[in-house]
Design a protein around this motif. Structure first.
Motif, PDB file in Angstrom:
ATOM      1  N   MET A  72       3.632  38.813 124.244  1.00 36.60           N
ATOM      2  CA  MET A  72       2.214  39.354 124.149  1.00 36.60           C
ATOM      3  C   MET A  72       1.553  39.060 123.163  1.00 36.60           C
ATOM      4  N   SER A  73       0.214  38.682 122.959  1.00 34.07           N
ATOM      5  CA  SER A  73      -0.540  38.444 121.869  1.00 34.07           C
ATOM      6  C   SER A  73      -0.725  39.520 121.163  1.00 34.07           C
ATOM      7  N   VAL A  74      -1.028  39.325 119.622  1.00 35.87           N
ATOM      8  CA  VAL A  74      -1.386  40.054 118.743  1.00 35.87           C
ATOM      9  C   VAL A  74      -2.659  41.302 119.252  1.00 35.87           C
ATOM     10  N   GLU A  75      -3.352  40.665 120.023  1.00 34.83           N
ATOM     11  CA  GLU A  75      -4.656  41.311 120.504  1.00 34.83           C
ATOM     12  C   GLU A  75      -4.273  42.243 121.547  1.00 34.83           C
ATOM     13  N   VAL A  76      -3.444  41.993 122.529  1.00 36.95           N
ATOM     14  CA  VAL A  76      -2.897  42.785 123.599  1.00 36.95           C
ATOM     15  C   VAL A  76      -1.982  44.035 122.998  1.00 36.95           C
ATOM     16  N   TRP A  77      -1.301  43.664 122.051  1.00 40.43           N
ATOM     17  CA  TRP A  77      -0.549  44.606 121.155  1.00 40.43           C
ATOM     18  C   TRP A  77      -1.432  45.684 120.453  1.00 40.43           C
ATOM     19  N   THR A  78      -2.477  45.100 119.841  1.00 40.68           N
ATOM     20  CA  THR A  78      -3.371  46.112 119.412  1.00 40.68           C
ATOM     21  C   THR A  78      -3.954  46.819 120.093  1.00 40.68           C
ATOM     22  N   TRP A  79      -4.472  46.369 121.205  1.00 44.96           N
ATOM     23  CA  TRP A  79      -5.209  47.285 122.289  1.00 44.96           C
ATOM     24  C   TRP A  79      -4.050  48.598 122.516  1.00 44.96           C
ATOM     25  N   ILE A  80      -3.030  47.994 122.828  1.00 43.46           N
ATOM     26  CA  ILE A  80      -1.795  49.114 123.321  1.00 43.46           C
ATOM     27  C   ILE A  80      -1.851  50.125 122.242  1.00 43.46           C
ATOM     28  N   VAL A  81      -1.416  49.699 120.746  1.00 43.75           N
ATOM     29  CA  VAL A  81      -0.920  50.719 119.933  1.00 43.75           C
ATOM     30  C   VAL A  81      -2.066  51.491 119.608  1.00 43.75           C
ATOM     31  N   VAL A  82      -3.195  50.763 119.417  1.00 41.22           N
ATOM     32  CA  VAL A  82      -4.353  51.661 118.662  1.00 41.22           C
ATOM     33  C   VAL A  82      -4.635  52.797 119.903  1.00 41.22           C
ATOM     34  N   GLY A  83      -4.598  52.120 121.364  1.00 38.69           N
ATOM     35  CA  GLY A  83      -4.904  53.235 122.396  1.00 38.69           C
ATOM     36  C   GLY A  83      -4.207  54.330 122.277  1.00 38.69           C
ATOM     37  N   LEU A  84      -2.706  54.068 122.165  1.00 41.14           N
ATOM     38  CA  LEU A  84      -1.759  54.890 121.988  1.00 41.14           C
ATOM     39  C   LEU A  84      -2.142  56.239 120.665  1.00 41.14           C
ATOM     40  N   THR A  85      -2.220  55.560 119.775  1.00 37.59           N
ATOM     41  CA  THR A  85      -2.813  56.437 118.554  1.00 37.59           C
ATOM     42  C   THR A  85      -4.084  57.288 118.783  1.00 37.59           C
ATOM     43  N   PHE A  86      -5.042  56.511 119.445  1.00 41.30           N
ATOM     44  CA  PHE A  86      -6.301  57.385 119.557  1.00 41.30           C
ATOM     45  C   PHE A  86      -5.845  58.756 120.781  1.00 41.30           C
ATOM     46  N   ALA A  87      -5.116  58.168 121.746  1.00 41.41           N
ATOM     47  CA  ALA A  87      -4.868  59.294 122.620  1.00 41.41           C
ATOM     48  C   ALA A  87      -4.121  60.344 121.822  1.00 41.41           C
ATOM     49  N   LEU A  88      -3.251  60.174 120.977  1.00 40.86           N
ATOM     50  CA  LEU A  88      -2.454  61.078 120.484  1.00 40.86           C
ATOM     51  C   LEU A  88      -3.703  62.110 119.559  1.00 40.86           C
ATOM     52  N   TYR A  89      -4.481  61.425 118.855  1.00 40.45           N
ATOM     53  CA  TYR A  89      -5.491  62.254 118.226  1.00 40.45           C
ATOM     54  C   TYR A  89      -6.138  63.283 118.865  1.00 40.45           C
ATOM     55  N   ILE A  90      -6.592  62.513 120.145  1.00 39.14           N
ATOM     56  CA  ILE A  90      -7.534  63.393 120.923  1.00 39.14           C
ATOM     57  C   ILE A  90      -6.615  64.729 121.555  1.00 39.14           C
ATOM     58  N   TYR A  91      -5.253  64.408 122.007  1.00 40.72           N
ATOM     59  CA  TYR A  91      -4.513  65.231 122.617  1.00 40.72           C
ATOM     60  C   TYR A  91      -4.462  66.380 121.248  1.00 40.72           C
ATOM     61  N   ILE A  92      -3.944  65.962 120.290  1.00 40.32           N
ATOM     62  CA  ILE A  92      -3.669  67.177 119.094  1.00 40.32           C
ATOM     63  C   ILE A  92      -5.180  68.045 119.115  1.00 40.32           C
ATOM     64  N   ALA A  93      -6.272  67.173 119.092  1.00 41.17           N
ATOM     65  CA  ALA A  93      -7.448  67.822 118.698  1.00 41.17           C
ATOM     66  C   ALA A  93      -7.961  68.942 119.681  1.00 41.17           C
ATOM     67  N   MET A  94      -7.408  68.496 121.049  1.00 40.04           N
ATOM     68  CA  MET A  94      -7.713  69.286 122.170  1.00 40.04           C
ATOM     69  C   MET A  94      -6.713  70.656 121.979  1.00 40.04           C
ATOM     70  N   ARG A  95      -5.570  70.461 121.593  1.00 37.71           N
ATOM     71  CA  ARG A  95      -4.813  71.794 121.610  1.00 37.71           C
ATOM     72  C   ARG A  95      -4.913  72.486 120.357  1.00 37.71           C
ATOM     73  N   GLN A  96      -5.783  71.782 119.448  1.00 33.43           N
ATOM     74  CA  GLN A  96      -6.102  72.766 117.839  1.00 33.43           C
ATOM     75  C   GLN A  96      -7.357  73.223 117.915  1.00 33.43           C
ATOM     76  N   ARG A  97      -7.843  73.199 119.085  1.00 36.79           N
ATOM     77  CA  ARG A  97      -9.428  73.148 119.048  1.00 36.79           C
ATOM     78  C   ARG A  97      -9.789  74.706 118.128  1.00 36.79           C
ATOM     79  N   ALA A  98     -11.082  74.293 117.444  1.00 35.90           N
ATOM     80  CA  ALA A  98     -11.501  75.619 116.739  1.00 35.90           C
ATOM     81  C   ALA A  98     -12.518  76.411 117.678  1.00 35.90           C
TER      82      ALA A  98
END
Lengths: 99, 559
Positions: free
Chosen positions: B1-27
């Motif tokens: 797989m190309s760098v571009e596809v890998w980048t979509w995957i890895v970046v997408g995963l990290t973004f999902a992580l950040y959103i998950y954490i923020a939802m759990r730790q909502r103020a």
């Protein structure tokens, strides 16, 4: 609390603050020495020596100073914990179980 | 797989992580929204500070900046770390004891003055906006370099992500997302660094290995007409190295988005420890960067100097691909087909600083997922800093202005909503500047640090350590220090009026030191001649210096 006890508490706190300020002055002197004196003003002099392939002044400015900064903060935190505990013990001793 | 596809995957995963954490730790209340409920443990807070601190510039550009400055790159290495000692010893524990929500809170209460509060909140907003514009732009740039998206689309994506996790999560969500972002960025930075260290010196620890290339690097540089890499003051004068380092260190300790990070710990004691952990986590990257700089510069010069252009392109695929993005360009001035990389007019190769980190994985021959990870790391660095800055902007408007100055918002729900709306508004303005960056983006750093050094740092430190600092002194000091620094930067910065630095040849990046000294002198002088602060303020200052346990004893004594 009686007047004399109030004075004693005030004195304990003043002593605590003085220790705190002295600690800060010592640590900040090291900070200033490492960053300003060694890594800037004396860097050419230090570069005459070397350490592990690095000219010493260069190493100090780009690596060594940062290590020193980290150590300074941890030393500060640890020492202040001790001062805090000692102050608490002193105050507890004074109020003699009235707390 | 190309760098571009890998980048979509890895970046997408990290973004999902950040959103998950923020939802759990909502103020759910203002305490959660502004200071994470005072519940963050010291080590976690340290990681959050580190992520908040290390911006897109630290991650992507710093190694490159050092590669081209050589020894004088130490201004950034010491400048961006030394301030933590000042924070830990002089500010963090006292502000935590003070216990409110923002820096203008402290300035307004300590100096018993709405005017002081307003000056502080205007300064906080200005400093934070100039800084955050650069971060949003950084997000756009990473997206365009790695995913071939238009920069503006990248900025929009960044805005959306930040809105979701920062506006809903508040400081609570932001802090825990920053912990995750630190983990991503440090792994993304270290893997290529260790790889290139192993490749060039056989020693995988970059900090130890880099001594080994310095002799060669010095030799190549001097052969090509550049100064030796390890020679001091070859890029900047001694005076400037001194003044810039001090401006950056004291500016660090005066930046609102850094200071508020210490309001979030559980106790005063944790605030000190957290400063230590913060610098420890920051130091991992900051001691690796100069190694990466030296390795990357050595590798670049070895590979390209005096080699045939066609041959270099054929043997190194990274050369061609980075040429396409414009980070590298070759202009065969003497028509001989050989790359003449040298100092002075005959130079044929232009190299963008960012290439030192962005191209590193490819140069070191690492697989595509690693390059994708570097993209995710750069985004983590930019977003974590952006969210910290947006919190300051949101709190300045939603808390300091709305609640404390205008006295609107009487219920928790109203105040929480004000904070959210203010932050969302901040995202929009930041996004706008990300899409239309002002010409002086490079000078942003000088502005933010110079103003922080000349306004907040002296006034907060004097406020804590000298009971008799008065409101007149503080306001005069802040006003004069800031104005002098601001005017000087506008006059001398290359992206602005571009005049010659007229004050002892001090560059705009270093003038904050002078502004700070002016502030100190003015604050002291004016305090001496104005009316003493009221007794309850002097008592407030004394109470800041006492640990929580002692305060409890004093309260009982007075009962």
């Amino acid at each position: 609390m009686h007047g004399r006890e109030v004075e004693a508490v005030d004195q304990a706190i003043k002593d605590y603050w003085r220790r705190n300020v002295r600690l800060k002055l010592i640590l900040l002197s090291i900070w200033a020495f490492v960053s300003i004196v060694l890594s800037i003003l004396m860097i050419d002099v230090l570069n005459e020596a070397s350490i592990g392939g690095f000219p010493l002044g260069f190493w100090m400015a780009q690596q060594g100073s940062i290590f020193v900064f980290v150590v300074l903060i941890f030393v500060y935190a640890k020492t202040m914990d001790r001062y805090d505990t000692e102050l608490e013990a002193t105050l507890q001793g004074m109020s003699g179980g009235n707390a | 797989m190309s760098v571009e596809v890998w980048t979509w995957i890895v970046v997408g995963l990290t973004f999902a992580l950040y959103i998950y954490i923020a939802m759990r730790q909502r103020a759910r209340d203002t305490e959660g929204f502004y200071v994470a409920g005072h519940g963050v443990p010291a080590v976690a807070n340290g990681m959050a500070v580190a992520a908040d601190w290390m911006s897109a510039a630290s991650f992507i550009s710093m190694a490159g900046i050092i590669a081209f400055l050589g020894s004088d790159g130490s201004v950034y290495l010491m400048g961006w770390t030394g301030g933590y000692v000042l924070l830990a010893l002089l500010l963090a524990p006292y502000l935590r004891k003070f216990g409110k929500y923002t820096v203008p809170d402290f300035v307004g209460d300590r100096y018993y003055s709405q005017t002081a509060r307003i000056v502080a909140l205007v300064a906080a907003i200005f400093v934070s906006f100039t800084y955050v514009a650069g971060q949003m732009r950084g997000v756009g740039i990473v997206f365009s370099r790695f995913l071939n998206l238009d920069i503006n689309v990248g900025v929009f994506v960044g805005m959306a992500i930040v809105t979701v996790y920062a506006v809903t999560g508040g400081m609570k969500g932001i802090t825990w997302t920053q912990v995750a972002q630190y983990s991503v960025l440090i792994i993304a930075y270290l893997i290529p660094a260790i790889a290139i260290a192993s490749k060039l010196t056989g020693m995988p620890i970059p900090q130890l290995g880099f001594g080994g290339v310095l002799d060669d690097l010095n030799a190549i540089q001097t052969d090509l007409g550049f100064g030796a890499y390890t020679d001091a003051f070859s890029s900047l004068s001694t005076l400037n190295v001194l003044f810039i380092t001090i401006a950056l260190m004291t500016g660090t300790a005066g930046l609102p988005h850094v200071i508020v990070r210490f309001y979030t710990t559980k106790t005063v004691r944790d605030a000190r420890w957290s400063a230590g952990w913060a610098l420890f986590f920051i130091a991992i990257l900051y001691t690796t960067a100069p190694a990466v700089a030296a390795f990357a510069k050595t590798n670049l010069m070895d590979t390209v100097s005096n080699q045939s252009y066609e041959q270099v392109k054929a043997e190194n695929s990274w050369f061609g691909s980075w040429e396409e993005t414009g980070l590298l360009s070759f202009d065969d001035k003497n028509g001989d087909g050989i790359i003449n990389y040298q100092a002075g007019d005959g130079n044929e190769l232009t190299v963008d600083r960012d290439i030192m980190v962005l191209a590193n994985p490819e140069i070191a021959g690492l697989a595509a997922p690693i390059t994708a990870l570097v993209a995710a790391g750069g985004l983590a660095a930019a977003l974590s800093t952006a969210s910290g800055l947006l919190l300051v902007i949101g709190s300045s408007i939603g808390h300091d202005l709305y609640t404390k100055v205008l006295k609107r918002g009487t219920t928790e729900a109203q105040r929480l909503r004000a904070g959210r709306i203010a932050m969302a508004g901040g995202v929009l303005v930041a996004g706008y500047f990300g899409i239309n960056p002002p010409g002086f983006v490079a000078e942003v750093v000088a502005f933010a640090f110079g103003l922080a050094a000349a306004s907040f740092f002296p006034v907060i430190v004097l406020g804590i350590f000298w009971k008799k600092t008065t409101k007149e002194g503080a306001i005069a000091g802040m006003a004069i220090g800031m104005t002098f620094t601001f005017v000087y930067i506008v006059m001398t910065a290359k992206g602005l009026l571009g005049m010659d630095p007229w004050f002892f040849d001090i560059s705009p990046q270093g003038i904050g030191t002078v502004g700070m000294i002016i502030n100190l002198v003015v604050t002291y002088g004016v305090s001496k001649i104005s009316k003493e602060p009221p007794a309850e303020i002097q008592e407030l200052v004394e109470s800041l210096r006492i640990p929580e346990v002692a305060s409890a004893y004093l309260k009982e004594g007075k009962a």
